[in-house]
Structure formats: C-alpha cells, structure tokens
Write an enzyme that holds these catalytic residues in place. Structure first.
Site, PDB file in Angstrom:
ATOM      1  N   PRO A 163      23.718  78.336  68.030  1.00  0.00           N
ATOM      2  CA  PRO A 163      24.413  79.276  67.155  1.00  0.00           C
ATOM      3  C   PRO A 163      23.590  79.735  65.954  1.00  0.00           C
ATOM      4  O   PRO A 163      22.867  78.946  65.358  1.00  0.00           O
ATOM      5  CB  PRO A 163      25.649  78.483  66.692  1.00  0.00           C
ATOM      6  CG  PRO A 163      25.352  77.057  66.986  1.00  0.00           C
ATOM      7  CD  PRO A 163      24.426  77.058  68.160  1.00  0.00           C
ATOM      8  N   ASN A 164      23.738  80.991  65.676  1.00  0.00           N
ATOM      9  CA  ASN A 164      23.132  81.674  64.525  1.00  0.00           C
ATOM     10  C   ASN A 164      21.625  81.936  64.682  1.00  0.00           C
ATOM     11  O   ASN A 164      21.037  82.634  63.863  1.00  0.00           O
ATOM     12  CB  ASN A 164      23.401  80.925  63.209  1.00  0.00           C
ATOM     13  CG  ASN A 164      24.890  80.817  62.940  1.00  0.00           C
ATOM     14  OD1 ASN A 164      25.576  81.825  62.906  1.00  0.00           O
ATOM     15  ND2 ASN A 164      25.402  79.597  62.810  1.00  0.00           N
ATOM     16  N   ARG A 220      18.019  85.840  58.806  1.00  0.00           N
ATOM     17  CA  ARG A 220      18.835  84.738  58.302  1.00  0.00           C
ATOM     18  C   ARG A 220      17.998  83.823  57.411  1.00  0.00           C
ATOM     19  O   ARG A 220      16.992  83.259  57.857  1.00  0.00           O
ATOM     20  CB  ARG A 220      19.317  83.925  59.518  1.00  0.00           C
ATOM     21  CG  ARG A 220      20.004  82.642  59.170  1.00  0.00           C
ATOM     22  CD  ARG A 220      20.124  81.749  60.398  1.00  0.00           C
ATOM     23  NE  ARG A 220      20.910  80.582  60.106  1.00  0.00           N
ATOM     24  CZ  ARG A 220      20.950  79.500  60.849  1.00  0.00           C
ATOM     25  NH1 ARG A 220      20.229  79.428  61.960  1.00  0.00           N
ATOM     26  NH2 ARG A 220      21.695  78.479  60.508  1.00  0.00           N
ATOM     27  N   ALA A 229      23.402  74.255  64.584  1.00  0.00           N
ATOM     28  CA  ALA A 229      24.368  73.345  63.957  1.00  0.00           C
ATOM     29  C   ALA A 229      25.035  72.406  64.962  1.00  0.00           C
ATOM     30  O   ALA A 229      25.524  71.333  64.579  1.00  0.00           O
ATOM     31  CB  ALA A 229      25.420  74.160  63.214  1.00  0.00           C
ATOM     32  N   HIS A 266      13.581  71.872  65.703  1.00  0.00           N
ATOM     33  CA  HIS A 266      14.226  72.453  64.521  1.00  0.00           C
ATOM     34  C   HIS A 266      13.170  73.162  63.703  1.00  0.00           C
ATOM     35  O   HIS A 266      12.137  72.563  63.372  1.00  0.00           O
ATOM     36  CB  HIS A 266      14.931  71.380  63.688  1.00  0.00           C
ATOM     37  CG  HIS A 266      15.997  70.691  64.470  1.00  0.00           C
ATOM     38  ND1 HIS A 266      17.192  71.309  64.765  1.00  0.00           N
ATOM     39  CD2 HIS A 266      16.013  69.491  65.082  1.00  0.00           C
ATOM     40  CE1 HIS A 266      17.916  70.494  65.514  1.00  0.00           C
ATOM     41  NE2 HIS A 266      17.225  69.389  65.726  1.00  0.00           N
ATOM     42  N   ARG A 284      16.936  68.608  53.769  1.00  0.00           N
ATOM     43  CA  ARG A 284      18.049  69.501  53.430  1.00  0.00           C
ATOM     44  C   ARG A 284      19.310  68.673  53.177  1.00  0.00           C
ATOM     45  O   ARG A 284      19.225  67.535  52.716  1.00  0.00           O
ATOM     46  CB  ARG A 284      18.220  70.535  54.549  1.00  0.00           C
ATOM     47  CG  ARG A 284      16.941  71.385  54.756  1.00  0.00           C
ATOM     48  CD  ARG A 284      17.093  72.379  55.881  1.00  0.00           C
ATOM     49  NE  ARG A 284      18.130  73.369  55.563  1.00  0.00           N
ATOM     50  CZ  ARG A 284      18.639  74.207  56.469  1.00  0.00           C
ATOM     51  NH1 ARG A 284      18.199  74.176  57.724  1.00  0.00           N
ATOM     52  NH2 ARG A 284      19.564  75.071  56.116  1.00  0.00           N
TER      53      ARG A 284
HETATM   54  C1  DQA Z   1      18.193  74.287  62.728  1.00  0.00           C
HETATM   55  C2  DQA Z   1      18.698  73.281  61.691  1.00  0.00           C
HETATM   56  C3  DQA Z   1      20.211  73.134  61.777  1.00  0.00           C
HETATM   57  O1  DQA Z   1      20.666  72.197  60.805  1.00  0.00           O
HETATM   58  C4  DQA Z   1      20.866  74.468  61.496  1.00  0.00           C
HETATM   59  O2  DQA Z   1      22.267  74.354  61.620  1.00  0.00           O
HETATM   60  C5  DQA Z   1      20.328  75.555  62.334  1.00  0.00           C
HETATM   61  C6  DQA Z   1      18.898  75.614  62.605  1.00  0.00           C
HETATM   62  C7  DQA Z   1      16.686  74.558  62.572  1.00  0.00           C
HETATM   63  O3  DQA Z   1      16.113  75.145  63.490  1.00  0.00           O
HETATM   64  O4  DQA Z   1      16.083  74.205  61.546  1.00  0.00           O
HETATM   65  O5  DQA Z   1      21.071  76.449  62.758  1.00  0.00           O
HETATM   66  O6  DQA Z   1      18.410  73.746  64.024  1.00  0.00           O
END
Ligand code: DQA
Length: 146
Positions: A11-12, A19, A78, A101, A108
């Site tokens: 996601p995202n 972003r 996430a 990641h 973080r």
């Molecule tokens: C992530 C780290 C996660 O905590 C976050 O929710 C993401 C991206 C990263 O690539 O650093 O969406 O996986």
C-alpha cells in the site's frame, strides 16, 4: 526451473516519487520496477511486478507465485507491521523471499520496528533507498544459484 521473480509492492507505494520524498526519494514505482527488471536480466531472471493497496490481493499474488516463480521480493509497506495473512502466505508458498524497505524503519516511529515477515524472510534490506531492491535481486540470484 522457472527463473521468474515476483516483485510485490504494498500500500501507498504507488505514490512513490511524490510521497514524502525526504523519506522515500523521488524515484517512481515505474522506476523501481524497471530497475528490478534490469538488474534481474543481468542474472537471466525475469520479473512479474505487482502493486496493491489491498491485503487480500497481495495474498492472492503470493499464492499464484507458486505456479511460475522461483522467489519473491516484497515491500509490504504498512502491512509489514500488521499482516499475519501476508506472513502466512509467504510461509505457505515456501519461496525464498527478500523483504525490502526503502526507509530505515528502525530510525522512525516505534511501530515500524516490528515486522511480521522478517524472521521468515531469506534476507531483509532496510534503509538503502530504492537501491535496496537492487541488492534484493542480487541476493535472490545468489540463493537461486546455490
Ligand atoms: C516502507 C516502510 C513502512 O513502514 C511504510 O509503511 C511504507 C514503506 C518502506 O519502504 O520504507 O509504506 O515499507
């Protein structure tokens, strides 16, 4: 044996490039997918890339990898910190899986420090920016050659 890698972005990650660029950089998801395909080709591997904002779709894609993939590279976004379903899917298909990641999740918020995947992943690459995907391909190529 199949020489295909399933690349999963959660996601995202479709918003990569715009972003939070200070955290995730300015490369887009298309750039990441092209980078992975380019690196994989160097090892005569090919890639099926998917991105989804939906947990069940990611579970389905992992199940489908059983048919025609030798390994998985996954950034679950996430869902890393919440999804037992994705963990169980990865454990269930038993393909070597690299967890990536982009950001350093350990530098973080506290809730990002726990991953449901890391203890069953073949390797975990954290905080290397999108270059982490490149390292993941190299590692998977090594594992597949063993
Ligand atoms: C992530 C780290 C996660 O905590 C976050 O929710 C993401 C991206 C990263 O690539 O650093 O969406 O996986």
């Amino acid at each position: 044996m199949t020489r295909r890698i399933l690349l999963v972005n959660g996601p995202n990650l479709n918003l990569l490039g715009t972003r939070e660029p200070k955290v995730y950089g300015t490369d887009t998801l298309a750039d990441v997918e092209a980078l992975v395909a380019r690196m994989a080709a160097e090892f005569s591997l090919d890639v099926r890339a998917m991105q989804s904002n939906h947990e069940g779709e990611i579970v389905d894609a992992i199940h489908e990898a059983r048919e025609d993939c030798a390994a998985i590279i996954i950034n679950p976004g996430a869902f890393t910190h919440t999804s037992i379903a994705i963990r169980d899917a990865v454990a269930g298909v038993a393909l070597p899986t690299a967890e990536v990641h982009i950001s350093n999740v350990h530098a973080r918020e506290e809730f990002r420090r726990h991953s449901y995947l890391s203890d069953i992943a073949a390797c975990v690459i954290v905080g290397c920016g999108v270059q982490g995907y490149e390292f993941a391909v190299r590692r998977i190529a090594t594992l597949l050659a063993e």
